[in-house]
Write an enzyme that holds these catalytic residues in place. Structure first.
Site, PDB file in Angstrom:
ATOM      1  N   TYR A  53       0.850  -1.195   0.000  1.00 49.31           N
ATOM      2  CA  TYR A  53       0.000   0.000   0.000  1.00 49.31           C
ATOM      3  C   TYR A  53       0.884   1.242   0.000  1.00 49.31           C
ATOM      4  CZ  TYR A  53      -3.934  -3.097   1.099  1.00 49.31           C
ATOM      5  OH  TYR A  53      -4.877  -4.095   1.070  1.00 49.31           O
TER       6      TYR A  53
HETATM    7  N1  LIG Z   1      -6.361  -8.077  -0.107  1.00 48.48           N
HETATM    8  C1  LIG Z   1      -6.584  -7.312  -1.142  1.00 48.48           C
HETATM    9  O1  LIG Z   1      -6.198  -7.617  -2.271  1.00 48.48           O
HETATM   10  C2  LIG Z   1      -7.343  -6.035  -0.931  1.00 48.48           C
HETATM   11  C3  LIG Z   1      -7.833  -5.298  -2.027  1.00 48.48           C
HETATM   12  C4  LIG Z   1      -8.534  -4.150  -1.760  1.00 48.48           C
HETATM   13  C5  LIG Z   1      -8.720  -3.724  -0.452  1.00 48.48           C
HETATM   14  N2  LIG Z   1      -8.218  -4.442   0.597  1.00 48.48           N
HETATM   15  C6  LIG Z   1      -8.421  -4.045   2.018  1.00 48.48           C
HETATM   16  O2  LIG Z   1      -9.770  -3.704   2.236  1.00 48.48           O
HETATM   17  C7  LIG Z   1      -9.882  -2.357   2.659  1.00 48.48           C
HETATM   18  C8  LIG Z   1     -11.156  -1.769   2.145  1.00 48.48           C
HETATM   19  O3  LIG Z   1     -11.206  -1.847   0.712  1.00 48.48           O
HETATM   20  P1  LIG Z   1     -11.818  -0.665  -0.099  1.00 48.48           P
HETATM   21  O4  LIG Z   1     -11.110   0.601   0.263  1.00 48.48           O
HETATM   22  O5  LIG Z   1     -11.865  -1.040  -1.524  1.00 48.48           O
HETATM   23  O6  LIG Z   1     -13.289  -0.661   0.569  1.00 48.48           O
HETATM   24  P2  LIG Z   1     -14.667  -0.008   0.192  1.00 48.48           P
HETATM   25  O7  LIG Z   1     -15.307   0.285   1.514  1.00 48.48           O
HETATM   26  O8  LIG Z   1     -15.423  -0.832  -0.751  1.00 48.48           O
HETATM   27  O9  LIG Z   1     -14.311   1.352  -0.551  1.00 48.48           O
HETATM   28  C9  LIG Z   1     -13.771   2.425   0.161  1.00 48.48           C
HETATM   29  C10 LIG Z   1     -13.932   3.683  -0.654  1.00 48.48           C
HETATM   30  O10 LIG Z   1     -15.324   3.993  -0.805  1.00 48.48           O
HETATM   31  C11 LIG Z   1     -15.526   5.391  -0.637  1.00 48.48           C
HETATM   32  N3  LIG Z   1     -16.303   5.558   0.599  1.00 48.48           N
HETATM   33  C12 LIG Z   1     -16.134   4.930   1.797  1.00 48.48           C
HETATM   34  N4  LIG Z   1     -17.057   5.337   2.689  1.00 48.48           N
HETATM   35  C13 LIG Z   1     -17.835   6.212   2.048  1.00 48.48           C
HETATM   36  C14 LIG Z   1     -18.955   6.963   2.443  1.00 48.48           C
HETATM   37  N5  LIG Z   1     -19.459   6.862   3.675  1.00 48.48           N
HETATM   38  N6  LIG Z   1     -19.533   7.799   1.529  1.00 48.48           N
HETATM   39  C15 LIG Z   1     -19.029   7.888   0.277  1.00 48.48           C
HETATM   40  N7  LIG Z   1     -17.960   7.220  -0.155  1.00 48.48           N
HETATM   41  C16 LIG Z   1     -17.358   6.378   0.723  1.00 48.48           C
HETATM   42  C17 LIG Z   1     -14.143   6.008  -0.523  1.00 48.48           C
HETATM   43  O11 LIG Z   1     -13.670   6.239  -1.856  1.00 48.48           O
HETATM   44  P3  LIG Z   1     -13.700   7.681  -2.580  1.00 48.48           P
HETATM   45  O12 LIG Z   1     -14.098   8.733  -1.575  1.00 48.48           O
HETATM   46  O13 LIG Z   1     -12.319   7.835  -3.069  1.00 48.48           O
HETATM   47  O14 LIG Z   1     -14.696   7.510  -3.686  1.00 48.48           O
HETATM   48  C18 LIG Z   1     -13.339   4.871   0.065  1.00 48.48           C
HETATM   49  O15 LIG Z   1     -11.945   4.983  -0.163  1.00 48.48           O
HETATM   50  C19 LIG Z   1      -8.580  -1.708   2.158  1.00 48.48           C
HETATM   51  O16 LIG Z   1      -8.242  -0.529   2.841  1.00 48.48           O
HETATM   52  C20 LIG Z   1      -7.603  -2.811   2.390  1.00 48.48           C
HETATM   53  O17 LIG Z   1      -7.228  -2.866   3.754  1.00 48.48           O
HETATM   54  C21 LIG Z   1      -7.545  -5.597   0.364  1.00 48.48           C
END
Ligand SMILES: NC(=O)c1ccc[n+]([C@@H]2O[C@H](COP(=O)([O-])OP(=O)(O)OC[C@H]3O[C@@H](n4cnc5c(N)ncnc54)[C@H](OP(=O)(O)O)[C@@H]3O)[C@@H](O)[C@H]2O)c1
Length: 348
Positions: A53
């Site tokens: 990351y």
């Molecule tokens: N193992 C893997 O390969 C892998 C892959 C991906 C993620 N992960 C892990 O999973 C975690 C979560 O994944 P993700 O970040 O993709 O999760 P997600 O919850 O699906 O997406 C998060 C994104 O959604 C938007 N968001 C979140 N809350 C919001 C709200 N209340 N209102 C409006 N927009 C909102 C923001 O993006 P914007 O504001 O930029 O639009 C935020 O960065 C990561 O941090 C990581 O630790 C692991």
């Protein structure tokens, strides 16, 4: 915040884990530390990061915050290795020597002497799985890792990893970190039944489908500039080309109706649904601001009803492939979903 045991033999983790993929990218250090502060003050005790990351920056931010807050002993700390850390082909993979270097580098950036969960970020086709799992077992024996997990594996790969540990008496695989949300339920076909069978806990990533399930993207409007798709409409699995489908809009309609009726956010509905899925230990929430985190934490203040769960399960049901699942169900009279439900019932 409530704690759950991760799988049958993992650590106890907060039901909402803090994903930190935005640290050093969408969120600078000040914002990242404010997010960590708010999560900690809300009782959150599980942080998920990875060496990759922002190429180590996320771990460095977390390390400085842990030191400032003196919070190391209260946090369950998870990180990962396997993806490229530089353009040098030696700086990637799940081979013994590389993992040794990767773990030492993660410990240094995090400023800790051990991590609680060390995850192989994805299957490495170039390394025998025995070599990887033996190396992880060595880290556990040396006290540098408490538990071992994997991420982004196919079912046969996860089974191979679990078996080789079992056969050799090595530290078991306690968790799988897959993409899992209302828009992406494919893991229910093979991986979830395997996790139920083996007592492996799930750590769903992208619980909001990268933002889609908050309702922030509309069919008739361009994405706002300060959003994942506003910044890059082709980004990963949330890309417009992947998610702009009739199925997505139908699911979002049901999520929106429930949110409006209950007076909660759409994202809250999506998180609440995941918390009710079998084997889920902790839902990894990601955010770019403390306001987003605040909204997502509110998902813990209410529960979906059984009728609402049925509506969500129905509209988002993953299709069953014609073969072998469809064949077994139609020709051999095996109701795969019914059998899965029965086992889920037994698992709880
Ligand atoms: N193992 C893997 O390969 C892998 C892959 C991906 C993620 N992960 C892990 O999973 C975690 C979560 O994944 P993700 O970040 O993709 O999760 P997600 O919850 O699906 O997406 C998060 C994104 O959604 C938007 N968001 C979140 N809350 C919001 C709200 N209340 N209102 C409006 N927009 C909102 C923001 O993006 P914007 O504001 O930029 O639009 C935020 O960065 C990561 O941090 C990581 O630790 C692991």
């Amino acid at each position: 915040m409530q704690l759950r045991r991760l799988g049958s033999s993992g650590p106890e983790v907060s039901v909402l884990g803090l994903g930190t993929m935005t640290f050093g990218n969408e969120a600078n250090e000040v914002t990242s530390h404010a997010i960590l502060d708010r999560y900690f003050d809300a009782g959150g005790r599980f942080i998920d990061t990875a060496d990759v990351y922002t190429r180590g920056v996320s771990e460095e931010y977390i390390g400085r915050w842990l030191a400032d807050r003196g919070a190391r002993d209260e946090m369950v700390l998870a990180t990962k290795a396997r993806f490229a850390m530089s353009d040098d082909p030696a700086d990637r993979g799940a081979g013994r020597d590389y993992l040794q270097r990767a773990l030492e580098a993660s410990l240094r950036r995090l400023g800790v002497d051990h991590v609680d969960l060390y995850q192989i970020h994805a299957w490495d086709p170039l390394t025998p799985v025995d070599e990887t799992m033996e190396a992880l077992n060595g880290f556990v024996a040396a006290g540098k890792v408490r538990f071992v997990g994997v991420s982004n594996h196919l079912a046969w790969q996860l089974e191979r990893a679990a078996q080789v540990c079992e056969r050799n008496g090595w530290a078991p695989v306690v968790s799988l970190q897959p993409q899992y949300n209302l828009l992406a339920r494919d893991i229910e076909l093979e991986l979830v039944p395997l996790c139920i069978d083996r007592g492996i806990g799930l750590l769903p990533w992208s619980p909001l489908g990268g933002g889609w399930l908050t309702g922030k993207y509309r069919q008739d409007t361009d994405p706002a500039p300060l959003s994942r798709l506003g910044e890059d409409p082709t980004r990963g699995l949330e890309a417009l080309s992947v998610r702009d489908t009739d199925r997505t809009w139908a699911i979002l309609d049901v999520v929106r109706q429930i949110a409006e009726r209950r007076g909660v956010t759409m994202g809250g509905v999506a998180i609440n649904w995941l918390l009710r899925r079998p084997m889920v230990g902790s839902v990894l929430i990601g955010c770019r601001t403390t306001a987003q985190l605040e909204e997502n934490l509110a998902a813990l203040e209410w529960d979906l009803t059984d009728d609402e769960l049925v509506d969500l399960n129905t509209v988002s049901a993953p299709g069953i492939p014609a073969y072998p699942q469809g064949f077994l169900e139609n020709e051999a009279g095996m109701d795969i979903w019914e059998r899965l439900r029965t086992r889920i019932h037994k698992a709880y």
